[in-house]
Design a protein around this motif. Structure first.
Motif, PDB file in Angstrom:
ATOM      1  N   THR A 150      -7.886  -6.178  19.223  1.00  0.00           N
ATOM      2  CA  THR A 150      -7.086  -6.355  20.481  1.00  0.00           C
ATOM      3  C   THR A 150      -6.495  -4.990  20.740  1.00  0.00           C
ATOM      4  O   THR A 150      -6.561  -4.071  19.677  1.00  0.00           O
ATOM      5  CB  THR A 150      -6.173  -7.337  20.587  1.00  0.00           C
ATOM      6  N   ARG A 162     -14.656  -7.960  12.142  1.00  0.00           N
ATOM      7  CA  ARG A 162     -13.354  -7.495  12.697  1.00  0.00           C
ATOM      8  C   ARG A 162     -12.642  -6.785  11.694  1.00  0.00           C
ATOM      9  O   ARG A 162     -12.215  -5.730  11.934  1.00  0.00           O
ATOM     10  CB  ARG A 162     -12.544  -8.846  12.963  1.00  0.00           C
ATOM     11  N   GLY A 218     -13.490  -8.194  18.007  1.00  0.00           N
ATOM     12  CA  GLY A 218     -12.334  -9.192  18.156  1.00  0.00           C
ATOM     13  C   GLY A 218     -10.930  -8.308  17.918  1.00  0.00           C
ATOM     14  O   GLY A 218      -9.929  -8.973  18.255  1.00  0.00           O
TER      15      GLY A 218
END
Length: 110
Positions: free
Chosen positions: A73, A41, A71
């Motif tokens: 967002t 990430r 991951g």
């Protein structure tokens, strides 16, 4: 000239420069991206930030997709792009926003 498919620039370039694609896969994806000292990430966020700062927008869609898979967002990417506007320039951030919006829109449509 036929349009270039930037969905996966590496896959598109493989035919013309197979050795270059091999260098990307060995060691970049096989060793660097799998090094446990930095989470995937975080690697994605760093890579996306570098691509924006260096104005390599054609590489963004593939790395935005990877970042989402790792991951990141929409809120985090939006905040990162906004932050980068002050360091990488507003044109680069606006271009990145357009690419990110397109990637998130395709994910929502799927």
């Amino acid at each position: 000239m036929k349009p270039i498919d930037f969905t996966s620039p590496r896959a598109t370039a493989r035919h013309f420069t197979p050795k270059l694609s091999d260098f990307v896969e060995q060691p970049l994806y096989s060793e660097v991206w799998t090094d446990p000292d930095l989470a995937p990430r975080d690697r994605s966020l760093i890579t996306i930030a570098c691509l924006i700062a260096m104005n390599h927008a054609n590489e963004l869609p593939a790395h935005l997709r990877r970042g989402i898979q790792n991951g990141l967002t929409q809120a985090e990417l939006s905040a990162a792009i906004t932050h980068l506007a002050f360091y990488a320039g507003f044109p680069a951030a606006i271009t990145a926003s357009a690419y990110a919006n397109a990637v998130f829109s395709e994910n929502q449509a799927a």
